[in-house]
Motif scaffolding. Structure first.
Motif, PDB file in Angstrom:
ATOM      1  N   GLN A  72       0.813  -1.215   0.000  1.00 14.33           N
ATOM      2  CA  GLN A  72       0.000   0.000   0.000  1.00 14.33           C
ATOM      3  C   GLN A  72       0.847   1.265   0.000  1.00 14.33           C
ATOM      4  O   GLN A  72       0.479   2.262  -0.619  1.00 14.33           O
ATOM      5  CB  GLN A  72      -0.938  -0.006   1.210  1.00 14.33           C
ATOM      6  CG  GLN A  72      -1.823   1.230   1.307  1.00 14.33           C
ATOM      7  CD  GLN A  72      -2.992   1.027   2.236  1.00 14.33           C
ATOM      8  OE1 GLN A  72      -3.837   0.195   2.009  1.00 14.33           O
ATOM      9  NE2 GLN A  72      -3.036   1.805   3.309  1.00 14.33           N
ATOM     10  N   SER A  73       1.979   1.210   0.681  1.00 15.41           N
ATOM     11  CA  SER A  73       2.788   2.428   0.823  1.00 15.41           C
ATOM     12  C   SER A  73       4.119   2.354   0.077  1.00 15.41           C
ATOM     13  O   SER A  73       4.981   3.223   0.257  1.00 15.41           O
ATOM     14  CB  SER A  73       3.058   2.689   2.313  1.00 15.41           C
ATOM     15  OG  SER A  73       3.719   1.581   2.902  1.00 15.41           O
ATOM     16  N   PHE A  74       4.291   1.369  -0.792  1.00 14.01           N
ATOM     17  CA  PHE A  74       5.609   1.191  -1.410  1.00 14.01           C
ATOM     18  C   PHE A  74       5.807   2.054  -2.650  1.00 14.01           C
ATOM     19  O   PHE A  74       6.660   2.941  -2.667  1.00 14.01           O
ATOM     20  CB  PHE A  74       5.838  -0.281  -1.745  1.00 14.01           C
ATOM     21  CG  PHE A  74       7.196  -0.571  -2.314  1.00 14.01           C
ATOM     22  CD1 PHE A  74       8.340  -0.382  -1.547  1.00 14.01           C
ATOM     23  CD2 PHE A  74       7.347  -1.002  -3.622  1.00 14.01           C
ATOM     24  CE1 PHE A  74       9.606  -0.630  -2.061  1.00 14.01           C
ATOM     25  CE2 PHE A  74       8.605  -1.260  -4.148  1.00 14.01           C
ATOM     26  CZ  PHE A  74       9.735  -1.071  -3.378  1.00 14.01           C
ATOM     27  N   ASN A  75       5.038   1.828  -3.696  1.00 10.23           N
ATOM     28  CA  ASN A  75       5.253   2.584  -4.937  1.00 10.23           C
ATOM     29  C   ASN A  75       3.951   2.606  -5.740  1.00 10.23           C
ATOM     30  O   ASN A  75       3.442   1.560  -6.138  1.00 10.23           O
ATOM     31  CB  ASN A  75       6.375   1.955  -5.771  1.00 10.23           C
ATOM     32  CG  ASN A  75       6.749   2.800  -6.976  1.00 10.23           C
ATOM     33  OD1 ASN A  75       6.588   4.014  -6.962  1.00 10.23           O
ATOM     34  ND2 ASN A  75       7.242   2.153  -8.020  1.00 10.23           N
ATOM     35  N   ASP A  76       3.445   3.788  -5.965  1.00 14.56           N
ATOM     36  CA  ASP A  76       2.167   4.000  -6.655  1.00 14.56           C
ATOM     37  C   ASP A  76       2.437   4.367  -8.109  1.00 14.56           C
ATOM     38  O   ASP A  76       3.106   5.360  -8.389  1.00 14.56           O
ATOM     39  CB  ASP A  76       1.398   5.112  -5.932  1.00 14.56           C
ATOM     40  CG  ASP A  76       0.143   5.550  -6.663  1.00 14.56           C
ATOM     41  OD1 ASP A  76      -0.366   4.774  -7.488  1.00 14.56           O
ATOM     42  OD2 ASP A  76      -0.331   6.671  -6.393  1.00 14.56           O
ATOM     43  N   THR A  77       1.891   3.597  -9.044  1.00 18.76           N
ATOM     44  CA  THR A  77       2.150   3.867 -10.466  1.00 18.76           C
ATOM     45  C   THR A  77       0.932   4.405 -11.206  1.00 18.76           C
ATOM     46  O   THR A  77       1.052   4.782 -12.378  1.00 18.76           O
ATOM     47  CB  THR A  77       2.638   2.595 -11.191  1.00 18.76           C
ATOM     48  OG1 THR A  77       1.624   1.582 -11.106  1.00 18.76           O
ATOM     49  CG2 THR A  77       3.932   2.084 -10.580  1.00 18.76           C
ATOM     50  N   ASN A  78      -0.241   4.428 -10.570  1.00 22.91           N
ATOM     51  CA  ASN A  78      -1.432   4.920 -11.277  1.00 22.91           C
ATOM     52  C   ASN A  78      -2.030   6.167 -10.612  1.00 22.91           C
ATOM     53  O   ASN A  78      -3.167   6.548 -10.902  1.00 22.91           O
ATOM     54  CB  ASN A  78      -2.497   3.827 -11.397  1.00 22.91           C
ATOM     55  CG  ASN A  78      -2.955   3.308 -10.047  1.00 22.91           C
ATOM     56  OD1 ASN A  78      -2.533   3.800  -8.995  1.00 22.91           O
ATOM     57  ND2 ASN A  78      -3.813   2.294 -10.072  1.00 22.91           N
ATOM     58  N   SER A  79      -1.258   6.773  -9.696  1.00 24.63           N
ATOM     59  CA  SER A  79      -1.624   8.062  -9.079  1.00 24.63           C
ATOM     60  C   SER A  79      -2.945   8.027  -8.313  1.00 24.63           C
ATOM     61  O   SER A  79      -3.665   9.030  -8.256  1.00 24.63           O
ATOM     62  CB  SER A  79      -1.689   9.162 -10.155  1.00 24.63           C
ATOM     63  OG  SER A  79      -0.441   9.298 -10.810  1.00 24.63           O
ATOM     64  N   ASP A  80      -3.251   6.872  -7.699  1.00 18.69           N
ATOM     65  CA  ASP A  80      -4.447   6.809  -6.857  1.00 18.69           C
ATOM     66  C   ASP A  80      -4.098   6.928  -5.377  1.00 18.69           C
ATOM     67  O   ASP A  80      -4.964   6.812  -4.510  1.00 18.69           O
ATOM     68  CB  ASP A  80      -5.250   5.533  -7.113  1.00 18.69           C
ATOM     69  CG  ASP A  80      -4.496   4.262  -6.710  1.00 18.69           C
ATOM     70  OD1 ASP A  80      -3.301   4.354  -6.347  1.00 18.69           O
ATOM     71  OD2 ASP A  80      -5.105   3.182  -6.777  1.00 18.69           O
ATOM     72  N   GLY A  81      -2.811   7.146  -5.080  1.00 22.94           N
ATOM     73  CA  GLY A  81      -2.380   7.314  -3.706  1.00 22.94           C
ATOM     74  C   GLY A  81      -2.100   6.013  -2.981  1.00 22.94           C
ATOM     75  O   GLY A  81      -1.792   6.029  -1.781  1.00 22.94           O
ATOM     76  N   ILE A  82      -2.196   4.881  -3.691  1.00 23.62           N
ATOM     77  CA  ILE A  82      -1.976   3.556  -3.097  1.00 23.62           C
ATOM     78  C   ILE A  82      -0.962   2.807  -3.951  1.00 23.62           C
ATOM     79  O   ILE A  82      -1.078   2.773  -5.183  1.00 23.62           O
ATOM     80  CB  ILE A  82      -3.295   2.755  -3.020  1.00 23.62           C
ATOM     81  CG1 ILE A  82      -4.306   3.473  -2.122  1.00 23.62           C
ATOM     82  CG2 ILE A  82      -3.046   1.347  -2.501  1.00 23.62           C
ATOM     83  CD1 ILE A  82      -5.674   2.826  -2.104  1.00 23.62           C
ATOM     84  N   GLY A  83       0.021   2.206  -3.309  1.00 26.74           N
ATOM     85  CA  GLY A  83       0.993   1.409  -4.045  1.00 26.74           C
ATOM     86  C   GLY A  83       0.332   0.241  -4.743  1.00 26.74           C
ATOM     87  O   GLY A  83      -0.808  -0.128  -4.448  1.00 26.74           O
ATOM     88  N   ASP A  84       1.065  -0.382  -5.652  1.00 22.61           N
ATOM     89  CA  ASP A  84       0.465  -1.453  -6.451  1.00 22.61           C
ATOM     90  C   ASP A  84       1.536  -2.444  -6.901  1.00 22.61           C
ATOM     91  O   ASP A  84       2.735  -2.232  -6.700  1.00 22.61           O
ATOM     92  CB  ASP A  84      -0.292  -0.875  -7.648  1.00 22.61           C
ATOM     93  CG  ASP A  84       0.476   0.239  -8.353  1.00 22.61           C
ATOM     94  OD1 ASP A  84       1.626   0.001  -8.748  1.00 22.61           O
ATOM     95  OD2 ASP A  84      -0.078   1.348  -8.477  1.00 22.61           O
ATOM     96  N   PHE A  85       1.068  -3.539  -7.499  1.00 21.57           N
ATOM     97  CA  PHE A  85       1.998  -4.585  -7.944  1.00 21.57           C
ATOM     98  C   PHE A  85       2.948  -4.061  -9.020  1.00 21.57           C
ATOM     99  O   PHE A  85       4.128  -4.419  -9.033  1.00 21.57           O
ATOM    100  CB  PHE A  85       1.225  -5.793  -8.479  1.00 21.57           C
ATOM    101  CG  PHE A  85       0.401  -6.495  -7.444  1.00 21.57           C
ATOM    102  CD1 PHE A  85       0.928  -6.787  -6.195  1.00 21.57           C
ATOM    103  CD2 PHE A  85      -0.902  -6.882  -7.711  1.00 21.57           C
ATOM    104  CE1 PHE A  85       0.181  -7.447  -5.227  1.00 21.57           C
ATOM    105  CE2 PHE A  85      -1.663  -7.533  -6.757  1.00 21.57           C
ATOM    106  CZ  PHE A  85      -1.127  -7.815  -5.521  1.00 21.57           C
ATOM    107  N   GLN A  86       2.448  -3.219  -9.919  1.00 22.95           N
ATOM    108  CA  GLN A  86       3.326  -2.655 -10.938  1.00 22.95           C
ATOM    109  C   GLN A  86       4.413  -1.810 -10.284  1.00 22.95           C
ATOM    110  O   GLN A  86       5.552  -1.776 -10.761  1.00 22.95           O
ATOM    111  CB  GLN A  86       2.519  -1.800 -11.926  1.00 22.95           C
ATOM    112  CG  GLN A  86       3.348  -1.274 -13.094  1.00 22.95           C
ATOM    113  CD  GLN A  86       3.963  -2.387 -13.921  1.00 22.95           C
ATOM    114  OE1 GLN A  86       3.273  -3.324 -14.322  1.00 22.95           O
ATOM    115  NE2 GLN A  86       5.260  -2.304 -14.185  1.00 22.95           N
TER     116      GLN A  86
END
Length: 238
Positions: free
Chosen positions: A16-30
């Protein structure tokens, strides 16, 4: 024991807090995929991903709603599969965080278990008759408390940690009440099969293993962890 663990250097990721790639404020698998080179350059050759299954997120993902589906906020099962494959290209291994001791109270398994008519899930959780005592606090060291008045059945559900986390039934090492199932009972054994099925599913998608949350607490009231050890020996043999 798998030999790669002898030289494993883990990097823990709370997605959740690692790296956000789609600018929704939540980290993701990508976001994890995009940082694999960074993690590798640090000298790490293994990753432990904190809970990433579908969840109500009352407790940061440690309250699972569906063990076979990735949390939508992080991506899809296909995204997680790509993460495994990409990590392997870096000669890295990936562990998922498995939480087998309890589920979210809105997990479909729990909703079925709480119905007034018997079904395949009736005994998958630990329930105590509401008529036994008006006090729903737990007298047992291994159960945090009981949650009553939320189901069709006239029983209260045992919970771990928070009231949103209903205990799955792996039996009791010491049985003192008629509502408790022995650790070697068929009802308790069914819980072990669930663990094995969940592990098989994710290993089949490319995961390398699991960090198990509260692994020593599955069998309740288990002096010296005798039945708990038997449970994990069975799972490891599988």
């Amino acid at each position: 024991m798998t030999s790669w663990l002898n030289n494993a250097i883990f990097y823990e990721i709370y997605p959740q807090s690692f790296n956000d790639t789609n600018s929704d404020g939540i980290g993701d698998f990508q976001g994890i995929i995009n940082k694999l080179d960074y993690i590798s350059n640090l000298g790490c050759n293994a990753i432990w991903i904190n809970p990433c299954f579908d969840s109500s997120f009352y407790d940061a993902g440690y309250d699972v709603r569906d063990y076979y589906t990735a949390a939508e906020r992080y991506g899809t099962n296909e995204d997680l599969h790509r993460l495994f494959d990409r990590a392997h290209e870096f000669d890295m291994h990936v562990l998922l965080d498995l939480v087998p001791g309890h589920t979210a109270i809105d997990n479909p398994w729990f909703l079925e278990s709480g119905k007034g008519t018997r079904n395949a899930w009736t005994d998958r959780y630990i329930w105590r008759p509401m008529t036994q005592s008006p006090n729903l606090n737990s007298p047992y060291e291994s159960i945090r408390g009981f949650l009553g008045g939320i189901a069709e059945r006239p029983d209260a559900a045992a919970v771990n940690c928070f009231s949103t986390q209903a205990c799955l039934n792996y039996g009791f090492g010491t049985v003192t009440e008629d509502w408790q199932f022995a650790a070697d009972s068929p009802e308790a054994q069914e819980g072990r099969l669930l663990i094995q099925n969940i592990m098989d599913f994710w290993l089949g998608l490319g995961a390398d293993g699991f960090r198990v949350d509260m692994a020593g607490s599955l069998v309740k009231e288990d002096p010296d962890y005798y039945w708990t050890k038997q449970l994990w020996r069975q799972v490891r043999a599988h």
